[in-house]
Design a protein around this motif. Structure first.
Motif, PDB file in Angstrom:
ATOM      1  N   GLY A 280       0.796  -1.218   0.000  1.00  0.00           N
ATOM      2  CA  GLY A 280       0.000   0.000   0.000  1.00  0.00           C
ATOM      3  C   GLY A 280       0.821   1.257   0.000  1.00  0.00           C
ATOM      4  N   SER A 281       2.055   1.190  -0.489  1.00  0.00           N
ATOM      5  CA  SER A 281       2.950   2.338  -0.467  1.00  0.00           C
ATOM      6  C   SER A 281       4.016   2.174  -1.539  1.00  0.00           C
ATOM      7  CB  SER A 281       3.618   2.465   0.907  1.00  0.00           C
ATOM      8  OG  SER A 281       4.631   3.451   0.903  1.00  0.00           O
ATOM      9  N   ASP A 282       4.446   3.313  -2.118  1.00  0.00           N
ATOM     10  CA  ASP A 282       5.555   3.234  -3.074  1.00  0.00           C
ATOM     11  C   ASP A 282       6.903   3.405  -2.362  1.00  0.00           C
ATOM     12  OD1 ASP A 282       5.429   5.887  -2.427  1.00  0.00           O
ATOM     13  OD2 ASP A 282       5.272   6.645  -4.472  1.00  0.00           O
ATOM     14  N   LYS A 283       6.866   3.459  -1.030  1.00  0.00           N
ATOM     15  CA  LYS A 283       8.106   3.457  -0.234  1.00  0.00           C
ATOM     16  C   LYS A 283       7.915   2.510   0.954  1.00  0.00           C
ATOM     17  CE  LYS A 283       6.797   7.916   1.855  1.00  0.00           C
ATOM     18  NZ  LYS A 283       5.684   8.237   0.950  1.00  0.00           N
ATOM     19  N   PRO A 284       7.767   1.238   0.682  1.00  0.00           N
ATOM     20  CA  PRO A 284       7.414   0.280   1.738  1.00  0.00           C
ATOM     21  C   PRO A 284       8.536   0.075   2.751  1.00  0.00           C
ATOM     22  CG  PRO A 284       7.899  -0.869  -0.313  1.00  0.00           C
ATOM     23  CD  PRO A 284       7.878   0.589  -0.644  1.00  0.00           C
ATOM     24  N   ASP A 285       8.121  -0.071   4.011  1.00  0.00           N
ATOM     25  CA  ASP A 285       9.053  -0.400   5.080  1.00  0.00           C
ATOM     26  C   ASP A 285       9.105  -1.918   5.188  1.00  0.00           C
ATOM     27  OD1 ASP A 285      10.550  -0.723   7.349  1.00  0.00           O
ATOM     28  OD2 ASP A 285       9.470   0.753   8.546  1.00  0.00           O
ATOM     29  N   LEU A 286      10.184  -2.502   4.701  1.00  0.00           N
ATOM     30  CA  LEU A 286      10.295  -3.960   4.649  1.00  0.00           C
ATOM     31  C   LEU A 286      10.642  -4.580   6.002  1.00  0.00           C
ATOM     32  CD1 LEU A 286      12.083  -4.511   1.216  1.00  0.00           C
ATOM     33  CD2 LEU A 286       9.642  -4.347   1.746  1.00  0.00           C
ATOM     34  N   ARG A 287      10.856  -3.751   7.010  1.00  0.00           N
ATOM     35  CA  ARG A 287      11.042  -4.298   8.364  1.00  0.00           C
ATOM     36  C   ARG A 287       9.721  -4.815   8.917  1.00  0.00           C
ATOM     37  NH1 ARG A 287      13.112   0.610  11.613  1.00  0.00           N
ATOM     38  NH2 ARG A 287      11.410   1.515  10.380  1.00  0.00           N
ATOM     39  N   ASN A 288       8.622  -4.346   8.366  1.00  0.00           N
ATOM     40  CA  ASN A 288       7.284  -4.741   8.800  1.00  0.00           C
ATOM     41  C   ASN A 288       6.885  -6.025   8.073  1.00  0.00           C
ATOM     42  OD1 ASN A 288       4.449  -4.936   9.168  1.00  0.00           O
ATOM     43  ND2 ASN A 288       4.268  -2.724   9.420  1.00  0.00           N
ATOM     44  N   ASP A 473      13.304   5.008  -7.406  1.00  0.00           N
ATOM     45  CA  ASP A 473      13.391   5.609  -6.076  1.00  0.00           C
ATOM     46  C   ASP A 473      14.173   4.687  -5.158  1.00  0.00           C
ATOM     47  OD1 ASP A 473      11.867   7.741  -6.873  1.00  0.00           O
ATOM     48  OD2 ASP A 473      10.133   7.281  -5.610  1.00  0.00           O
ATOM     49  N   MET A 474      15.066   5.265  -4.370  1.00  0.00           N
ATOM     50  CA  MET A 474      15.759   4.493  -3.336  1.00  0.00           C
ATOM     51  C   MET A 474      15.013   4.691  -2.020  1.00  0.00           C
ATOM     52  SD  MET A 474      19.644   4.713  -1.765  1.00  0.00           S
ATOM     53  CE  MET A 474      20.490   4.341  -3.307  1.00  0.00           C
ATOM     54  N   VAL A 475      14.643   3.567  -1.381  1.00  0.00           N
ATOM     55  CA  VAL A 475      13.851   3.581  -0.154  1.00  0.00           C
ATOM     56  C   VAL A 475      14.629   2.875   0.940  1.00  0.00           C
ATOM     57  CG1 VAL A 475      11.699   2.795   0.911  1.00  0.00           C
ATOM     58  CG2 VAL A 475      11.700   3.594  -1.466  1.00  0.00           C
ATOM     59  N   LEU A 476      14.554   3.407   2.154  1.00  0.00           N
ATOM     60  CA  LEU A 476      15.197   2.764   3.302  1.00  0.00           C
ATOM     61  C   LEU A 476      14.270   2.873   4.509  1.00  0.00           C
ATOM     62  CD1 LEU A 476      17.743   1.385   4.468  1.00  0.00           C
ATOM     63  CD2 LEU A 476      18.582   3.668   5.068  1.00  0.00           C
ATOM     64  N   GLU A 480      11.688   7.505   1.636  1.00  0.00           N
ATOM     65  CA  GLU A 480      12.290   7.710   0.325  1.00  0.00           C
ATOM     66  C   GLU A 480      13.553   8.541   0.496  1.00  0.00           C
ATOM     67  OE1 GLU A 480      11.607  10.394  -3.619  1.00  0.00           O
ATOM     68  OE2 GLU A 480       9.790   9.621  -2.659  1.00  0.00           O
ATOM     69  N   LEU A 481      14.705   7.892   0.307  1.00  0.00           N
ATOM     70  CA  LEU A 481      15.974   8.607   0.426  1.00  0.00           C
ATOM     71  C   LEU A 481      16.237   9.485  -0.789  1.00  0.00           C
ATOM     72  CD1 LEU A 481      18.600   6.138   1.915  1.00  0.00           C
ATOM     73  CD2 LEU A 481      17.308   7.934   3.066  1.00  0.00           C
ATOM     74  N   GLY A 482      15.852   8.994  -1.945  1.00  0.00           N
ATOM     75  CA  GLY A 482      16.119   9.746  -3.161  1.00  0.00           C
ATOM     76  C   GLY A 482      15.361   9.167  -4.325  1.00  0.00           C
ATOM     77  N   GLY A 483      15.219   9.977  -5.340  1.00  0.00           N
ATOM     78  CA  GLY A 483      14.528   9.534  -6.544  1.00  0.00           C
ATOM     79  C   GLY A 483      15.134  10.181  -7.768  1.00  0.00           C
ATOM     80  N   GLY A 484      15.016   9.495  -8.880  1.00  0.00           N
ATOM     81  CA  GLY A 484      15.560  10.038 -10.119  1.00  0.00           C
ATOM     82  C   GLY A 484      14.972   9.344 -11.322  1.00  0.00           C
ATOM     83  N   SER A 485      15.503   9.691 -12.472  1.00  0.00           N
ATOM     84  CA  SER A 485      14.983   9.119 -13.715  1.00  0.00           C
ATOM     85  C   SER A 485      15.942   9.389 -14.856  1.00  0.00           C
ATOM     86  CB  SER A 485      13.612   9.729 -14.048  1.00  0.00           C
ATOM     87  OG  SER A 485      13.739  11.102 -14.372  1.00  0.00           O
ATOM     88  N   VAL A 486      15.715   8.654 -15.934  1.00  0.00           N
ATOM     89  CA  VAL A 486      16.309   9.019 -17.220  1.00  0.00           C
ATOM     90  C   VAL A 486      15.497  10.185 -17.762  1.00  0.00           C
ATOM     91  CG1 VAL A 486      16.768   8.238 -19.574  1.00  0.00           C
ATOM     92  CG2 VAL A 486      17.103   6.666 -17.637  1.00  0.00           C
ATOM     93  N   ARG A 487      16.182  11.209 -18.275  1.00  0.00           N
ATOM     94  CA  ARG A 487      15.492  12.411 -18.733  1.00  0.00           C
ATOM     95  C   ARG A 487      15.181  12.331 -20.232  1.00  0.00           C
ATOM     96  NH1 ARG A 487      15.482  13.079 -13.264  1.00  0.00           N
ATOM     97  NH2 ARG A 487      17.524  13.696 -12.475  1.00  0.00           N
ATOM     98  N   ILE A 488      14.236  13.109 -20.632  1.00  0.00           N
ATOM     99  CA  ILE A 488      13.926  13.244 -22.070  1.00  0.00           C
ATOM    100  C   ILE A 488      15.011  14.094 -22.711  1.00  0.00           C
ATOM    101  CG2 ILE A 488      12.286  14.203 -23.731  1.00  0.00           C
ATOM    102  CD1 ILE A 488      10.084  13.641 -21.620  1.00  0.00           C
TER     103      ILE A 488
END
Length: 593
Positions: A280-288, A473-476, A480-488
């Motif tokens: 239910g999240s795009d930044k899931p806490d995998l400790r749960n 996105d990097m999640v910890l 969300e620690l950071g996010g990025g993408s390939v640009r147009i």
């Protein structure tokens, strides 16, 4: 001249005279001997004054907490039985020979031995930062930025500054505007991020850029938001998503090993759709350990419209969370959780307790049990692999409401019941949708310069709702620690995206003309990522809020109790800027400004 910091004096200094500067952390008079704990940014050391030097002893007797002093004395080993193994300086003490009071302190508005209100802490931040806990966090942050700079310098990135006074561009939050005196009626905007400038740097051939940079967003605040915050911003040319993810993952892994001696291991990958379905999240806490489990297929035929309605609706969802040991929860606790999911639009929260699993339906407890029947109840228990003493919590509504409500409930129950497992759980979330639909209109899920994955402009235009972006996105630990993408990097693709977002050619030229012009002249493929430095340091230090890892943060109302900012401008300033306010300017504003 200072010999060293207080916290660095150890057994290697025994027999040497030292000169130290700092603040009185504590003074104790024990049977005619005065013990002084002297503190600076590196820690505390014990100084002893005895009556053999009457003048110095008398001066030491006048000291109070937070007096600023300098001392000279002889380092000696502490007597047997008085060694404090919990302190770096616990094996020694200093026999005081000289003492100078550099500055006296009035009674403190903060109590260093008790909790103070955040308002008081921010009002007297210069005192709050003297507390070892706060000083350690600021020092830690400094070491993090140094480590990040070393890594990026060693990997060919150049530190390049970008403008703070720039042009307003739509990036999802309100801009902070700065009026121009020389161009009356016009405004600069403070950057929400250096997004467009770092893309221009790639088009300029800089190849690898980074910056530890201030960003500004005029939005409602919470624990992990501030009107001004800091990003570790980077961009590369000729690297794809995998390349950017590889180098930034290496940077974070190296950082945790260097700063915390923690090996994060390789980061797993998870598509956005899976993260939303399971957590239910795009930044899931995998400790749960709990997950959202879909059960609509089991409940389509039950005589309970709360379940059967969404179960038979293509836009609906019925999901269950199995709470280990949750059968012990009281009715009041369950009612409180029902109120909690109501925040997210859920109309209620059905539950089922597994009291005695071997007794079949007779071992279950739930207000909805009569609607389920034994066969459906057993199928539900099997689907979630329920054990005796577990609790099932049900969400049934539209897909969005169930996903958001149950995702938030999963986090709350996990925290409340202490179910989190492990210390650090990193994750890459990938395969984001290119767009989201809001009120019948398409919006960029990240930003309008994100490239779609594996599509031509024609293919994107033909089916934009199904398009995935080349974003990551990097999640910890659920952050969300950071996010990025390939640009147009091609004109035709950028024009297609703008068109799908309802940005016509005239508006695009007005807002992004400089970027569109740059795309005409051999723009290279490029990609990047931005980390939230404040969030990163918050996680690494165990702080509860990013305000506790920033030297001078704002309150949740975007105000500064220390400086009383924001304040009114005086009438002369406003006239010079050709600005008239609808809020009356205070008479005292000229003094305040």
């Amino acid at each position: 001249m200072r010999t060293d910091y207080c916290g660095n004096i150890d057994e290697s200094y025994v027999g040497k005279e030292v000169s130290l500067y700092g603040w009185v952390n504590r003074r104790r008079d024990l049977g005619g001997v005065i013990f002084l704990d002297l503190r600076d940014r590196e820690g505390v050391v014990q100084v002893v004054y005895d009556p053999d030097l009457p003048e110095v002893f008398e001066k030491a007797n006048t000291l109070r907490q937070e007096f600023c002093v300098s001392i000279k004395g002889l380092v000696r080993a502490r007597p047997e039985g008085q060694v404090n193994k919990g302190m770096k300086t616990g094996g020694i003490e200093i026999l005081g020979k000289e003492l100078e009071i550099l500055s006296r302190a009035e009674p403190l508005p903060l109590d260093f031995n008790q909790e103070n209100s955040e308002e008081q802490r921010l009002r007297f931040r210069y005192l709050d930062l003297r507390r070892p806990e706060m000083a350690d966090r600021i020092k830690f942050r400094s070491k993090v930025t140094s480590a990040v700079r070393r890594f990026l310098d060693d990997n060919g990135f150049m530190d390049i500054e970008t403008p703070i006074l720039t042009k307003a561009t739509p990036e999802g939050a309100r801009d902070y505007l700065v009026p121009s005196r020389t161009h009356k009626g016009q405004f600069f905007a403070l950057p929400q991020s250096p997004q467009l400038f770092k893309q221009l740097l790639m088009m300029a051939g800089m190849d690898r850029y980074y910056q530890i940079v201030k960003c500004f967003r005029d939005e409602d605040l919470r624990a992990d938001r501030q009107p001004e915050f800091t990003q570790i911003d980077l961009e590369t040319t000729f690297l794809d998503a995998e390349g950017v993810m590889a180098i930034t993952e290496k940077m974070i892994r190296n950082l945790f090993m260097e700063m915390l001696n923690v090996d994060l291991g390789e980061f797993p990958r998870m598509p956005y759709s899976e993260a939303m379905r399971r957590f239910g999240s795009d930044k899931p806490d995998l400790r749960n350990p709990m997950e959202l489990v879909d059960v609509a297929d089991i409940l389509k035929e039950v005589d309970f419209k709360v379940f059967s309605g969404p179960a038979n609706d293509a836009e609906g969802r019925v999901a269950v969370i199995c709470v280990p040991g949750g059968a012990e929860l009281s009715r009041k606790q369950l009612d409180d959780y029902a109120k909690f999911v109501g925040i997210y639009g859920a109309k209620g929260l059905a539950w089922l307790k597994v009291n005695q699993i071997d007794n079949g339906i007779d071992g279950l407890q739930s207000p909805i049990l009569k609607f389920l029947g034994e066969e459906v109840a057993k199928a539900l228990l099997d689907r979630v692999n329920a054990k005796e003493g577990d609790l099932l919590l049900f969400g049934a509504d539209t897909w969005q409401i169930v996903t958001e409500a149950m995702g938030a409930l999963r986090l709350k129950v996990g925290e409340d019941l202490g179910l989190l497992q492990g210390d650090w759980k990193p994750l890459w979330v990938t395969d984001f949708p290119m767009f989201e639909m809001i009120d019948g209109n398409l919006y960029a899920l990240h930003h309008p310069f994100t490239s779609p994955r594996g599509l031509s402009p024609e293919e994107l235009a033909a089916n934009p709702k199904e398009a995935l972006s080349d974003a990551y996105d990097m999640v910890l630990n659920g952050v969300e620690l950071g996010g990025g993408s390939v640009r147009i990097h091609r004109q035709d693709m950028q024009a297609t995206v703008f068109s799908l977002l309802g940005i016509d050619e005239e508006e695009a030229k007005s807002k992004f003309g400089f970027l569109l012009d740059a795309l005409k002249y051999g723009a290279p493929p490029h990609a990047g990522l931005a980390f939230g430095l404040d969030r990163l340091v918050m996680l690494m230090t165990g702080a509860e809020s990013i305000r506790d890892v920033m030297a001078f943060p704002k309150t949740t109302t975007a105000a500064c109790p220390l400086t009383s900012a924001p304040g009114f401008a005086n009438p002369e300033q406003l006239q010079e800027l050709a600005i008239q306010t609808v809020v009356p300017v205070k008479e005292s504003s000229s003094e305040e400004a």
